[in-house]
Design a protein around this motif. Sequence first.
Motif, PDB file in Angstrom:
ATOM      1  N   GLY A   8     -13.843 -33.414  -0.318  1.00 36.39           N
ATOM      2  CA  GLY A   8     -14.378 -33.152   1.014  1.00 36.39           C
ATOM      3  C   GLY A   8     -14.358 -34.335   1.950  1.00 36.39           C
ATOM      4  N   SER A  17     -19.157 -33.835  11.602  1.00 38.85           N
ATOM      5  CA  SER A  17     -19.796 -33.487  10.328  1.00 38.85           C
ATOM      6  C   SER A  17     -18.762 -33.363   9.222  1.00 38.85           C
ATOM      7  N   ARG A  19     -18.750 -32.062   4.794  1.00 37.12           N
ATOM      8  CA  ARG A  19     -19.496 -31.658   3.608  1.00 37.12           C
ATOM      9  C   ARG A  19     -18.752 -32.121   2.368  1.00 37.12           C
ATOM     10  N   SER A  21     -18.381 -32.247  -1.702  1.00 36.00           N
ATOM     11  CA  SER A  21     -18.690 -31.400  -2.858  1.00 36.00           C
ATOM     12  C   SER A  21     -18.527 -32.202  -4.135  1.00 36.00           C
ATOM     13  N   PHE A  68     -28.221 -36.272   6.828  1.00 37.89           N
ATOM     14  CA  PHE A  68     -27.574 -35.816   5.598  1.00 37.89           C
ATOM     15  C   PHE A  68     -28.507 -34.877   4.843  1.00 37.89           C
ATOM     16  N   THR A  69     -27.914 -33.922   4.150  1.00 40.93           N
ATOM     17  CA  THR A  69     -28.680 -32.989   3.329  1.00 40.93           C
ATOM     18  C   THR A  69     -27.984 -32.801   1.981  1.00 40.93           C
ATOM     19  N   SER A  71     -27.758 -30.690  -1.518  1.00 43.92           N
ATOM     20  CA  SER A  71     -28.114 -29.369  -2.013  1.00 43.92           C
ATOM     21  C   SER A  71     -27.371 -29.093  -3.306  1.00 43.92           C
ATOM     22  N   TYR A  80     -23.785 -30.737  -3.292  1.00 44.34           N
ATOM     23  CA  TYR A  80     -23.145 -30.980  -2.006  1.00 44.34           C
ATOM     24  C   TYR A  80     -23.904 -32.046  -1.227  1.00 44.34           C
ATOM     25  N   LEU A  81     -23.188 -32.680  -0.330  1.00 50.78           N
ATOM     26  CA  LEU A  81     -23.799 -33.590   0.633  1.00 50.78           C
ATOM     27  C   LEU A  81     -23.281 -33.202   2.002  1.00 50.78           C
ATOM     28  N   GLN A  82     -24.124 -32.531   2.757  1.00 52.18           N
ATOM     29  CA  GLN A  82     -23.784 -32.173   4.138  1.00 52.18           C
ATOM     30  C   GLN A  82     -24.124 -33.350   5.031  1.00 52.18           C
ATOM     31  N   SER A  84     -23.970 -34.960   8.871  1.00 52.85           N
ATOM     32  CA  SER A  84     -23.792 -34.672  10.291  1.00 52.85           C
ATOM     33  C   SER A  84     -24.090 -35.921  11.100  1.00 52.85           C
TER      34      SER A  84
END
Length: 124
Positions: A8, A17, A19, A21, A68-69, A71, A80-82, A84
């Motif tokens: 990713g 942004s 994401r 994986s 960052f998020t 999940s 995952y690391l989202q 933005s």
Amino acid sequence: QVRLVESGGGLVQPGDSLRLSCVASGLTVSTYAMGWFRQAPGNGHEFVAGIRWTTGITYYTDSVKGRFTISRDNAKNSVYLQMSSLKSEDTTVYYCAADRSIEPSRLPSGYEYWGRGTQVTVSS
């Protein structure tokens, strides 16, 4: 054999942004503390985010809070690391890590397994 495979990463502009994986094999992400680290050339691994396996509570380094998020998708055995509002200072290689601990450590020594990393470049 445990494998963590990140993907990713890429080249994006400031404010964009991405994401990331991390697909795991040989372990179940829902029963491991999972973390994301990053490492700039010449520097050690810096903790970015972590997720506790029991409760799913998340932790972040101050510089990424609100942007960052982290999940987890147990069905896909993935984390995952989202990311933005990316900044140039977020440019580096990002690594996924796993450990049998309950709570994700902020230290790289607290992780038993590591992926090979994915490059994130933020540049205009």
